[in-house]
Structures are given as structure tokens and as C-alpha cells.
Design a protein around this motif. Sequence first.
Motif, PDB file in Angstrom:
ATOM      1  N   PRO A 132       0.753  -1.050  -0.078  1.00  0.00           N
ATOM      2  CA  PRO A 132      -0.014  -0.218  -0.049  1.00  0.00           C
ATOM      3  C   PRO A 132       0.992   1.193   0.152  1.00  0.00           C
ATOM      4  O   PRO A 132       1.956   1.477   0.761  1.00  0.00           O
ATOM      5  CB  PRO A 132      -0.772  -0.189   1.475  1.00  0.00           C
ATOM      6  CG  PRO A 132       0.207  -1.018   2.179  1.00  0.00           C
ATOM      7  CD  PRO A 132       0.875  -1.994   1.194  1.00  0.00           C
ATOM      8  N   ARG A 133       0.392   2.251  -0.782  1.00  0.00           N
ATOM      9  CA  ARG A 133       1.037   3.432  -0.733  1.00  0.00           C
ATOM     10  C   ARG A 133       0.627   4.294   0.308  1.00  0.00           C
ATOM     11  O   ARG A 133      -0.677   4.446   0.708  1.00  0.00           O
ATOM     12  CB  ARG A 133       1.020   4.279  -2.090  1.00  0.00           C
ATOM     13  CG  ARG A 133       1.607   3.620  -3.319  1.00  0.00           C
ATOM     14  CD  ARG A 133       1.161   4.407  -4.423  1.00  0.00           C
ATOM     15  NE  ARG A 133       1.750   3.733  -5.656  1.00  0.00           N
ATOM     16  CZ  ARG A 133       2.720   4.250  -6.523  1.00  0.00           C
ATOM     17  NH1 ARG A 133       2.874   5.612  -6.294  1.00  0.00           N
ATOM     18  NH2 ARG A 133       3.202   3.701  -7.570  1.00  0.00           N
ATOM     19  N   ARG A 134       1.609   5.073   0.964  1.00  0.00           N
ATOM     20  CA  ARG A 134       1.267   5.812   2.052  1.00  0.00           C
ATOM     21  C   ARG A 134       1.485   7.371   1.871  1.00  0.00           C
ATOM     22  O   ARG A 134       2.201   7.655   0.874  1.00  0.00           O
ATOM     23  CB  ARG A 134       2.162   5.448   3.530  1.00  0.00           C
ATOM     24  CG  ARG A 134       2.076   4.003   3.585  1.00  0.00           C
ATOM     25  CD  ARG A 134       1.381   3.483   4.669  1.00  0.00           C
ATOM     26  NE  ARG A 134       1.228   4.200   5.941  1.00  0.00           N
ATOM     27  CZ  ARG A 134       0.201   4.262   6.550  1.00  0.00           C
ATOM     28  NH1 ARG A 134      -0.673   3.311   6.580  1.00  0.00           N
ATOM     29  NH2 ARG A 134      -0.015   5.057   7.633  1.00  0.00           N
ATOM     30  N   GLY A 135       0.661   8.111   2.600  1.00  0.00           N
ATOM     31  CA  GLY A 135       0.914   9.735   2.193  1.00  0.00           C
ATOM     32  C   GLY A 135      -0.051  10.220   1.332  1.00  0.00           C
ATOM     33  O   GLY A 135      -0.869   9.562   0.793  1.00  0.00           O
ATOM     34  N   ARG A 136       0.280  11.577   1.034  1.00  0.00           N
ATOM     35  CA  ARG A 136      -0.605  12.121  -0.048  1.00  0.00           C
ATOM     36  C   ARG A 136      -0.064  11.717  -1.641  1.00  0.00           C
ATOM     37  O   ARG A 136       0.882  11.236  -1.832  1.00  0.00           O
ATOM     38  CB  ARG A 136      -0.369  13.586  -0.203  1.00  0.00           C
ATOM     39  CG  ARG A 136      -0.692  13.973   1.103  1.00  0.00           C
ATOM     40  CD  ARG A 136      -0.319  15.521   1.374  1.00  0.00           C
ATOM     41  NE  ARG A 136      -0.610  16.248   2.588  1.00  0.00           N
ATOM     42  CZ  ARG A 136      -1.458  17.261   2.914  1.00  0.00           C
ATOM     43  NH1 ARG A 136      -2.102  17.643   1.908  1.00  0.00           N
ATOM     44  NH2 ARG A 136      -1.592  17.764   3.747  1.00  0.00           N
ATOM     45  N   PRO A 137      -1.282  11.612  -2.435  1.00  0.00           N
ATOM     46  CA  PRO A 137      -1.052  11.095  -3.827  1.00  0.00           C
ATOM     47  C   PRO A 137      -0.046  12.194  -4.535  1.00  0.00           C
ATOM     48  O   PRO A 137      -0.151  13.293  -4.171  1.00  0.00           O
ATOM     49  CB  PRO A 137      -2.220  10.916  -4.333  1.00  0.00           C
ATOM     50  CG  PRO A 137      -3.440  11.550  -3.509  1.00  0.00           C
ATOM     51  CD  PRO A 137      -2.681  11.892  -2.108  1.00  0.00           C
ATOM     52  N   HIS A 138       0.838  11.699  -5.480  1.00  0.00           N
ATOM     53  CA  HIS A 138       1.599  12.664  -6.201  1.00  0.00           C
ATOM     54  C   HIS A 138       0.731  13.660  -7.053  1.00  0.00           C
ATOM     55  O   HIS A 138      -0.163  13.067  -7.495  1.00  0.00           O
ATOM     56  CB  HIS A 138       2.691  11.844  -7.119  1.00  0.00           C
ATOM     57  CG  HIS A 138       3.797  11.282  -6.339  1.00  0.00           C
ATOM     58  ND1 HIS A 138       4.539  11.727  -5.512  1.00  0.00           N
ATOM     59  CD2 HIS A 138       3.638   9.850  -6.125  1.00  0.00           C
ATOM     60  CE1 HIS A 138       5.469  10.678  -5.016  1.00  0.00           C
ATOM     61  NE2 HIS A 138       4.732   9.561  -5.097  1.00  0.00           N
TER      62      HIS A 138
END
Length: 125
Positions: A117-123
Motif C-alpha cells: 500500500p502507498r502511504r501519504g498524499r498522492p503525487h
Amino acid sequence: MRSYTVATVALTLGVSPKWVDNALSRVTVTGVVQKAQGISRRLTPQSVASLHIAIELGKSLGLPLPHALRIAQRITAENGPSRIGLFPYAFLTIDVEATTRELGERLAHAVEVTPVPRRGRPHLK
């Protein structure tokens, strides 16, 4: 030491990631790496084995999760077949080595099919 994401462990154990997160929030499990808020938890193979045994104890004996995890952690702390005395004439025996071997195969498969899973704000695009 190798560690696994909550999603990978959930797939391996046949439960939802939310169930794993809730279980880890309510009960301290040896081998769970949790650094700070916002950082994903990681589980060691021993902690995965403890959760698996606890789930099976809950299904088979109707034990509540905290009690089942206490027993499971005592069992996984030893290598080889473990025998826990329940009362003077009753024992619970679990082959931890066989359980760990089976879970290793299931974890290897789960790692291949579970995305990280990607964490943080989307690019920004």
C-alpha cells in the motif's frame, strides 16, 4: 528479520486487514513492529504464527482472542512441538514447526499477490 504488512498477513490468515489491525490494537503481540502514528505495522513470522494459532484456538475451543493469544505466544516462544498444561490431566499440544512451515508457504504466496500500500498524499499530476 523478515516482516510482513498487515494486508499480507490478513490474506495469509483468511481474515480482513481491519480484523488484524483491531486485534493488534487491543492486544500486545510479540514481534509486531510499530514505530509511530502513520507508519504501517510490520509483523514478524513469529507474530503471524501467534495470530494463526490464536485464531484456530478461538475457532476450535471458543477462546476469546486475548486468552488465545496469550496461549499462542507461550507456544510460539518454544521451538518444536509445544505442550501446555491446561489443568492437571489435560494438555494442549501444537506442532509449532509444522505450523510455521505451512504459514511460510502461505506467506510467500501472499507476498506475491498483495500489493504494497502507498502511504501519504498522492503525487500531483
